[in-house]
Design a protein around this motif. Structure first.
Motif, PDB file in Angstrom:
ATOM      1  N   ASP A 386       0.800  -1.226   0.117  1.00  0.00           N
ATOM      2  CA  ASP A 386      -0.003   0.095   0.236  1.00  0.00           C
ATOM      3  C   ASP A 386       1.111   1.199   0.018  1.00  0.00           C
ATOM      4  N   GLN A 387       0.373   2.379   0.122  1.00  0.00           N
ATOM      5  CA  GLN A 387       1.212   3.742   0.177  1.00  0.00           C
ATOM      6  C   GLN A 387       0.781   4.612   1.078  1.00  0.00           C
ATOM      7  N   VAL A 388       2.059   5.288   1.507  1.00  0.00           N
ATOM      8  CA  VAL A 388       1.878   6.464   2.435  1.00  0.00           C
ATOM      9  C   VAL A 388       2.346   7.757   1.481  1.00  0.00           C
ATOM     10  N   PHE A 389       1.958   8.880   2.160  1.00  0.00           N
ATOM     11  CA  PHE A 389       2.299  10.097   1.590  1.00  0.00           C
ATOM     12  C   PHE A 389       2.898  10.792   2.589  1.00  0.00           C
ATOM     13  N   CYS A 390       4.020  11.224   2.521  1.00  0.00           N
ATOM     14  CA  CYS A 390       4.832  12.209   3.398  1.00  0.00           C
ATOM     15  C   CYS A 390       5.452  13.405   2.730  1.00  0.00           C
ATOM     16  N   PHE A 391       5.574  14.294   3.490  1.00  0.00           N
ATOM     17  CA  PHE A 391       5.895  15.887   3.023  1.00  0.00           C
ATOM     18  C   PHE A 391       7.394  16.468   3.400  1.00  0.00           C
ATOM     19  N   THR A 392       7.705  17.112   2.621  1.00  0.00           N
ATOM     20  CA  THR A 392       9.196  17.661   2.889  1.00  0.00           C
ATOM     21  C   THR A 392       8.704  18.807   3.862  1.00  0.00           C
ATOM     22  N   PRO A 393       9.800  19.812   4.465  1.00  0.00           N
ATOM     23  CA  PRO A 393       9.482  20.727   5.251  1.00  0.00           C
ATOM     24  C   PRO A 393       9.047  21.748   4.250  1.00  0.00           C
ATOM     25  N   PRO A 432      15.205   7.577  14.736  1.00  0.00           N
ATOM     26  CA  PRO A 432      16.259   6.807  14.102  1.00  0.00           C
ATOM     27  C   PRO A 432      15.840   6.677  12.719  1.00  0.00           C
ATOM     28  N   LEU A 433      16.856   6.197  11.861  1.00  0.00           N
ATOM     29  CA  LEU A 433      16.663   6.020  10.336  1.00  0.00           C
ATOM     30  C   LEU A 433      15.911   4.719  10.124  1.00  0.00           C
ATOM     31  N   TRP A 434      15.692   3.966  11.100  1.00  0.00           N
ATOM     32  CA  TRP A 434      14.712   2.648  10.702  1.00  0.00           C
ATOM     33  C   TRP A 434      13.221   2.966  11.065  1.00  0.00           C
ATOM     34  N   THR A 435      12.768   4.199  11.331  1.00  0.00           N
ATOM     35  CA  THR A 435      11.548   4.285  11.700  1.00  0.00           C
ATOM     36  C   THR A 435      10.618   4.232  10.715  1.00  0.00           C
ATOM     37  N   ARG A 436       9.424   3.573  10.840  1.00  0.00           N
ATOM     38  CA  ARG A 436       8.447   3.500   9.709  1.00  0.00           C
ATOM     39  C   ARG A 436       7.568   4.870   9.711  1.00  0.00           C
ATOM     40  N   LEU A 437       7.509   5.337   8.481  1.00  0.00           N
ATOM     41  CA  LEU A 437       6.902   6.333   8.288  1.00  0.00           C
ATOM     42  C   LEU A 437       5.346   6.387   8.038  1.00  0.00           C
ATOM     43  N   LYS A 438       4.464   7.265   8.551  1.00  0.00           N
ATOM     44  CA  LYS A 438       3.210   7.262   8.737  1.00  0.00           C
ATOM     45  C   LYS A 438       2.497   8.259   7.478  1.00  0.00           C
ATOM     46  N   ASN A 439       1.617   7.948   7.358  1.00  0.00           N
ATOM     47  CA  ASN A 439       0.627   8.735   6.195  1.00  0.00           C
ATOM     48  C   ASN A 439       0.343  10.360   6.817  1.00  0.00           C
ATOM     49  N   GLY A 440       1.134  11.398   5.742  1.00  0.00           N
ATOM     50  CA  GLY A 440       0.839  12.759   6.408  1.00  0.00           C
ATOM     51  C   GLY A 440       2.018  13.179   6.944  1.00  0.00           C
ATOM     52  N   GLN A 441       2.922  12.577   7.458  1.00  0.00           N
ATOM     53  CA  GLN A 441       4.012  12.932   8.423  1.00  0.00           C
ATOM     54  C   GLN A 441       4.889  14.084   7.460  1.00  0.00           C
ATOM     55  N   SER A 442       5.541  14.810   8.192  1.00  0.00           N
ATOM     56  CA  SER A 442       6.656  15.689   7.621  1.00  0.00           C
ATOM     57  C   SER A 442       7.983  15.266   7.966  1.00  0.00           C
ATOM     58  N   VAL A 443       8.815  15.077   6.733  1.00  0.00           N
ATOM     59  CA  VAL A 443       9.862  14.393   7.116  1.00  0.00           C
ATOM     60  C   VAL A 443      11.243  15.461   6.784  1.00  0.00           C
ATOM     61  N   GLU A 444      12.214  15.770   7.444  1.00  0.00           N
ATOM     62  CA  GLU A 444      13.342  16.643   7.222  1.00  0.00           C
ATOM     63  C   GLU A 444      14.560  15.682   7.219  1.00  0.00           C
ATOM     64  N   ILE A 445      15.309  15.581   5.942  1.00  0.00           N
ATOM     65  CA  ILE A 445      16.313  14.612   6.150  1.00  0.00           C
ATOM     66  C   ILE A 445      17.751  15.540   6.335  1.00  0.00           C
ATOM     67  N   VAL A 446      18.483  15.073   7.236  1.00  0.00           N
ATOM     68  CA  VAL A 446      19.643  15.693   7.841  1.00  0.00           C
ATOM     69  C   VAL A 446      20.942  15.126   6.765  1.00  0.00           C
ATOM     70  N   THR A 447      21.761  15.966   6.086  1.00  0.00           N
ATOM     71  CA  THR A 447      22.865  15.320   5.422  1.00  0.00           C
ATOM     72  C   THR A 447      24.198  16.094   6.048  1.00  0.00           C
ATOM     73  N   ALA A 448      25.379  15.126   5.523  1.00  0.00           N
ATOM     74  CA  ALA A 448      26.637  15.734   5.910  1.00  0.00           C
ATOM     75  C   ALA A 448      27.489  15.346   4.636  1.00  0.00           C
ATOM     76  N   GLU A 449      28.337  16.088   4.241  1.00  0.00           N
ATOM     77  CA  GLU A 449      29.112  16.150   3.311  1.00  0.00           C
ATOM     78  C   GLU A 449      30.138  14.959   3.508  1.00  0.00           C
ATOM     79  N   GLY A 450      30.564  14.194   2.579  1.00  0.00           N
ATOM     80  CA  GLY A 450      31.798  12.992   2.941  1.00  0.00           C
ATOM     81  C   GLY A 450      30.775  11.893   3.429  1.00  0.00           C
ATOM     82  N   GLN A 451      29.593  11.966   3.516  1.00  0.00           N
ATOM     83  CA  GLN A 451      28.884  10.752   4.065  1.00  0.00           C
ATOM     84  C   GLN A 451      28.784   9.798   3.037  1.00  0.00           C
ATOM     85  N   VAL A 452      28.622   8.440   3.097  1.00  0.00           N
ATOM     86  CA  VAL A 452      28.452   7.386   2.141  1.00  0.00           C
ATOM     87  C   VAL A 452      27.616   6.501   2.702  1.00  0.00           C
TER      88      VAL A 452
END
Length: 712
Positions: A386-393, A432-452
């Motif tokens: 099934d599908q869930v819909f999540c939003f960026t900030p 945590p990165l393993w969190t299961r997302l739910k419908n309608g949640q707002s998700v902000e991704i934190v990035t870092a240079e050099g991460q692989v």
């Protein structure tokens, strides 16, 4: 059995402009072609194509699809041909019938790797003309409805195939009614006791609480009338398999299971949908977390509806779906709504998805798969979830499968964002990165240079896109290390047989092993996907002693009469192991040619001279001479090394001629005696891998203008 007139009437009921004459002609043509054929049940076979056509009329499909249903087995199972179908019914129908035939021939029940390749073929068939899969699904539905006439083991095989492939595909296409019926029919075969227990409990529940569906339907209609909203209300109990699946997923017994009843409210326009939602929530208590708005965020197959679960009479939970008539048409037909007719014209339903765009989107989502397993993984994730819909900030929405994590969300935004992800915030809170997302949640991704990407992400990611990108990044990260290790392993492996792992040798080995380039070969060698021995054997196969008696050279060819002799045609010099044909000549015995020899073109009209021959099985002596042209560098010792390479492989040079001498190279012709074609390929590969051999090729006199007799 439905008559031709009745079938035409069914089509005419939704498409007054139908070509009844063509449908009737197809009906009688199919009846004639299948005459004398019977199903396992003993019924005339043509009853099946008629039933398939009738199923498609329920979806109000066009004439070409209905005619295809009537003829879908003719090319495969009768004397009908593509050309004949095209002449009688047009190229569009012929292409569709041919497409269904090819789709039928795909064996979808097999190992995982083969199944993945079959999914690729299935999606390719869909992309050519989407209606092919609509006919195939209707074909499978009727076969499942009549499956009891098959052998028990065949019933199980077809049911598993239906449960694994056809039912999820129907659901993914938005044809939920077909998915539910296919699943339930398969469930009836695969777990008859489980299905029977569900039905028994339903009967008991009805005795205890009466007709719950009728009561709730009446209550809803009363509330809508009170609010002045015109709408139709329909209720039903969910299919046994749907209930069984919920019991397994939630690990609950039937008595504790909620929302086993479903209700649909169909209204005039979108505004009424939200008004009805408000009326229902005012009258009954809504269940938190069970509301989905597929109107503002439609599914990719065009599905739109409001879903809510409320606590109805006696505390029983019921699911309510609210939609307009146009939304309902798409909900019933799914992507097939694009082809549907309404009021005599092709439907202009604004919610219907263009099948070409839909299939293209599906194929694009699988395009990054590196191998069969990745493709199959992506397909199953797309079709079964099934599908869930999540939003960026910033409010951008991304569609993900149920169970997706912030890692999946990051890769959905962009592969670069996914690779650089170091953390995530959901609704402003670090998770945590393993969190299961739910419908309608707002998700902000934190990035870092050099991460692989990390290897542990493979256990976290749920989408095919994310898993494929992570796997590819991990491979690239290890590639340089594997290439260096592979180069060392190659050096050692070649030194063990007294050879050097030169660039030319490795390029030749990569070519013969279909690995593309040297780096790929070394990377696979370093990662233990191939061994050094395998690489060496491609270029320098160990000499294997020939065991047993050699084949008599005078009787090396099978198919000759006792008094016939043979000789090899010098134009093609066929070797044992190659396909051959004999040409008889009065007083001269039989001349044998390679089957692809161009000299045979001149003898194509003299079939009485052709003799079907083949080489005798077993080891042959090394007496079959073949001519090669070689270009080698003009350096000291090069010619001697070429002769040594040939001799080391127990092949004899019977003649050697210089054709051209230049300051930097020699071009020469060499006649070499071989045992068979494998022996020749081993020598050719070894010569080709030597850095001082610029080119080596087999010489054949394939000029079709030359006289065949000259070669004989």
């Amino acid at each position: 059995m439905i008559s031709a007139a009745d079938l035409a009437a069914l089509v005419r009921s939704y498409n007054p402009h139908t070509n009844e004459a063509l449908i009737t002609a197809a009906y009688h043509y199919g009846l004639k072609m299948h005459e004398g054929q019977f199903r396992h049940s003993g019924e005339p076979y043509f009853m099946h194509p008629i039933a398939v056509a009738a199923i498609l009329t329920e979806q109000r499909l066009d004439d070409a699809t209905i005619i295809t249903a009537l003829l879908h087995d003719t090319i495969e199972d009768t004397d009908a041909s593509y050309a004949e179908v095209e002449t009688l019914f047009g190229s569009e129908v012929a292409e569709l019938v041919d497409g269904v035939t090819k789709l039928t021939n795909i064996q979808l029940t097999s190992t995982e790797t083969k199944q993945a390749e079959n999914f690729r073929k299935l999606f390719m068939a869909m992309s050519k003309d989407f209606r092919v899969i609509l006919v195939k699904l209707a074909d499978r539905l009727h076969n499942m409805r009549t499956i009891k006439s098959m052998r028990a083991e065949k019933q199980v095989q077809k049911s598993r195939e239906t449960m694994d492939i056809y039912a999820p595909l129907a659901g993914r296409m938005g044809m939920q009614w077909m998915r539910e019926e296919l699943e339930d029919l398969a469930f009836k075969v695969l777990n008859p006791d489980g299905r029977a227990s569900i039905i028994r409990r339903f009967i008991t529940l009805q005795k205890e609480s009466g007709d719950v569906i009728q009561k709730i339907t009446t209550d809803m209609r009363a509330e809508l009338d009170r609010a002045g909203i015109k709408a139709d209300v329909f209720g039903r109990a969910k299919k046994p398999f749907s209930i069984w699946r919920k019991m397994q997923e939630k690990e609950q017994g039937f008595s504790r299971l909620s929302d086993i009843y479903g209700f649909r409210v169909i209204c005039k326009d979108e505004a009424d949908c939200y008004r009805i939602l408000g009326v229902i929530h005012q009258r009954w208590r809504s269940i938190p977390g069970r509301f989905k708005d597929y109107i503002s965020q439609p599914k990719s197959n065009g599905y739109r509806s409001l879903h809510t679960t409320v606590s109805g009479r006696d505390g029983k939970r019921v699911e309510v779906q609210i939609r307009t008539r146009q939304m309902h048409d798409v909900a019933e037909a799914g992507v097939a709504a694009h082809w549907s007719y309404r009021d005599g014209v092709r439907s202009e339903n604004p919610f219907a998805v263009d099948p070409v765009q839909w299939v293209a989107g599906m194929n694009e989502s699988f395009a990054n798969a590196m191998d069969h397993d990745e493709f199959l993984e992506a397909v199953k994730l797309e079709m079964y979830s099934d599908q869930v819909f999540c939003f960026t900030p910033k409010g951008d929405v991304f569609k993900l499968p149920r169970g997706a994590t912030p890692i999946d969300f990051a890769y959905a935004i962009h592969t670069r964002i996914g690779h650089a992800c170091v953390g995530a915030k959901v609704d402003g809170i670090r998770v945590p990165l393993w969190t299961r997302l739910k419908n309608g949640q707002s998700v902000e991704i934190v990035t870092a240079e050099g991460q692989v990407p990390e290897a542990t992400w493979m256990d976290i990611a749920q989408t095919g896109k994310a898993r494929s990108a992570i796997r590819r990044a991990l491979r690239e990260e290890d590639r340089e290390r594997y290439i260096k290790l592979g180069a060392e392993l190659a050096r050692v492996a070649f030194e063990q047989v007294g050879k050097k792992a030169t660039d030319k040798a490795l390029i030749t080995a990569a070519k013969h092993m279909a690995l593309g380039d040297t780096d790929t070969l070394l990377a696979q060698l370093g990662s233990a996907e191939i061994t050094g021995r395998q690489v060496v054997e491609v270029l320098h196969p160990e000499l294997v002693a020939i065991e047993g008696d050699l084949v008599d050279a005078d009787r090396a060819v099978v198919g000759l009469k006792a008094d016939q002799t043979f000789k090899r045609a010098p134009c093609c010099s066929p070797l044992p192991g190659e396909r051959i044909v004999g040409i008889s000549n009065r007083g001269e015995g039989v001349v044998i040619h390679a089957i692809d020899c161009m000299r045979l073109v001149h003898l194509s009209n003299e079939s009485d001279r052709w003799i079907d021959l083949h080489w005798h099985d077993g080891p042959h002596p090394a007496i079959y001479s073949t001519t090669f042209e070689a270009t080698i560098t003009n350096d000291a010792g090069v010619l001697g090394r070429v002769c040594t390479i040939i001799g080391e492989r127990q092949a004899n040079i019977s003649d050697l001629r210089f054709e051209d001498r230049k300051p930097d190279f020699y071009r020469l012709k060499i006649d070499i005696d071989f045992r068979d074609v494998s022996h020749m390929h081993a020598v050719l590969t070894a010569l080709d891998s030597d850095s001082n051999v610029a080119q080596v090729m087999r010489i054949r006199t394939d000029d079709p203008a030359a006289s065949p007799q000259a070669a004989e």
